[in-house]
Write a protein that holds these residues in place. Sequence first.
Motif, PDB file in Angstrom:
ATOM      1  N   ALA A  18      13.935  -3.521  -1.575  1.00 46.30           N
ATOM      2  CA  ALA A  18      13.659  -2.272  -2.275  1.00 46.30           C
ATOM      3  C   ALA A  18      14.564  -2.122  -3.496  1.00 46.30           C
ATOM      4  O   ALA A  18      14.116  -1.704  -4.577  1.00 46.30           O
ATOM      5  N   ARG A  49      12.405   0.251  -5.934  1.00 49.66           N
ATOM      6  CA  ARG A  49      11.466   1.117  -5.223  1.00 49.66           C
ATOM      7  C   ARG A  49      12.136   1.637  -3.953  1.00 49.66           C
ATOM      8  O   ARG A  49      13.168   1.117  -3.519  1.00 49.66           O
ATOM      9  N   LYS A  50      11.512   2.617  -3.317  1.00 52.93           N
ATOM     10  CA  LYS A  50      11.980   3.095  -2.032  1.00 52.93           C
ATOM     11  C   LYS A  50      11.568   2.107  -0.944  1.00 52.93           C
ATOM     12  O   LYS A  50      10.545   1.436  -1.057  1.00 52.93           O
ATOM     13  N   THR A 108      10.339   2.714   1.876  1.00 57.82           N
ATOM     14  CA  THR A 108       9.036   3.079   2.448  1.00 57.82           C
ATOM     15  C   THR A 108       7.876   2.568   1.598  1.00 57.82           C
ATOM     16  O   THR A 108       6.781   2.347   2.119  1.00 57.82           O
ATOM     17  N   ASP A 109       8.115   2.377   0.298  1.00 58.86           N
ATOM     18  CA  ASP A 109       7.038   1.929  -0.592  1.00 58.86           C
ATOM     19  C   ASP A 109       6.657   0.477  -0.358  1.00 58.86           C
ATOM     20  O   ASP A 109       5.538   0.067  -0.708  1.00 58.86           O
ATOM     21  N   ILE A 110       7.576  -0.301   0.193  1.00 54.77           N
ATOM     22  CA  ILE A 110       7.286  -1.722   0.377  1.00 54.77           C
ATOM     23  C   ILE A 110       7.024  -2.069   1.843  1.00 54.77           C
ATOM     24  O   ILE A 110       6.852  -3.237   2.183  1.00 54.77           O
ATOM     25  N   HIS A 122       4.340  -1.434   3.680  1.00 52.59           N
ATOM     26  CA  HIS A 122       2.989  -1.983   3.855  1.00 52.59           C
ATOM     27  C   HIS A 122       2.872  -3.410   3.316  1.00 52.59           C
ATOM     28  O   HIS A 122       2.353  -4.289   4.024  1.00 52.59           O
TER      29      HIS A 122
END
Length: 397
Positions: free
Chosen positions: A184, A189-190, A192-194, A196
Amino acid sequence: MDALLALGSERPVPVVIDEFPYLARANPELPSVIQEALRPLRDQRAASRSRLLLCGSALSFMGRLLSGNAPLRGRAGLELLVRPLDHRLAAEFWDITDPRLALKVNATVGGTPAYRREFARGDTPSGPDDFDDWVIRTVLNPETPLFREARYLLAEEPDLRDTALYLSVLAAVADGNATRGGMAGYLERKATDIAHPINVLEDAGLLHRDADAFRENRPTYRIAEPLIAFYHTIMRPVWDQLERPGSAARVWQASRRRFTSKVLGPHFEQVCRDWALHHADPDLLGGLPARVGHGVVHDPRARTGHEIDVAVIGIADGTKPPLLAIGEAKWNDTIGIAHIERLQHIRDLITQAGRYDTTHTRLICFSGAGFNDKAVAAANTRPGIVLIDLPTLYGQT
């Protein structure tokens, strides 16, 4: 489907549908159609001796065909996952007898059989001194099919939509960011964004999640396909240069140190773990491994962490699982007595933590460059110390 079943009305006939995920993407009802055609009490099925083989390279899609409430669950008589060759079989397949050369080639192209003949056009290194020239004329040559293969592997997965994001996640891991937080931060990015993309890459068999053997909920990730790791470490940062003919030698000359530290070193560590799990004699380890991993051991007094490259955990037969062995893996360093003393100190820390039974824990040193006299003397005179070289990893001793 009835016509395919009719082919086997008189004798057994294999009917192969290759790249089934692409066909099913065009017609999502196809698995249900096959389910109906193979219904047990259906006359056409009862009279047919056709053998239907559904094949595909998209692991995530093929893995779901027979799972849960999928239409074809219960219809299959065989589920076969064709894995890449391990380091020993790959060396045999490439006709390479020198273990150091074999590992360098394996770290570059992995164990996919097609990469030797179809993708590398049958070109293999003639010897240890030919490795650099082989990389230049084959792996980094824009005229060979192998050159763009790592980019095309992502395209085979139907679940990968935003390929740029997935490529960035793989690039982050290739650059040494093995945790979710590290990825991240690398991508700005956060975490949680990666989540998936990481899960999708795991399902596709391109990213592998390794649990820390000594710390709960601290997993790390590694690229499962060596060719992809080589591409993201060596090729992707200078892709525009490599596409220009004649640039391979210049690029490789500037990339050899990065290849050793970012590709070859981590791959050697993984080969050592695979050897301990699949090839090592249980008597050498003091028991049959239940799992082999790596991790970080915390030192409360020094307020630091010690990395363990190989942790061999046995089958639990009581309150604590036995820690059969801990190991250090060095590709380019000669192992000395200091490495053994470091493992002894770490074993003491693990004993104090109390999670594993360390009564019979052995100390294993893996080296691609050999061992000095003091290390050899310690292994010969002190029980529980094991030295493993490249010929041993390849079953040559």
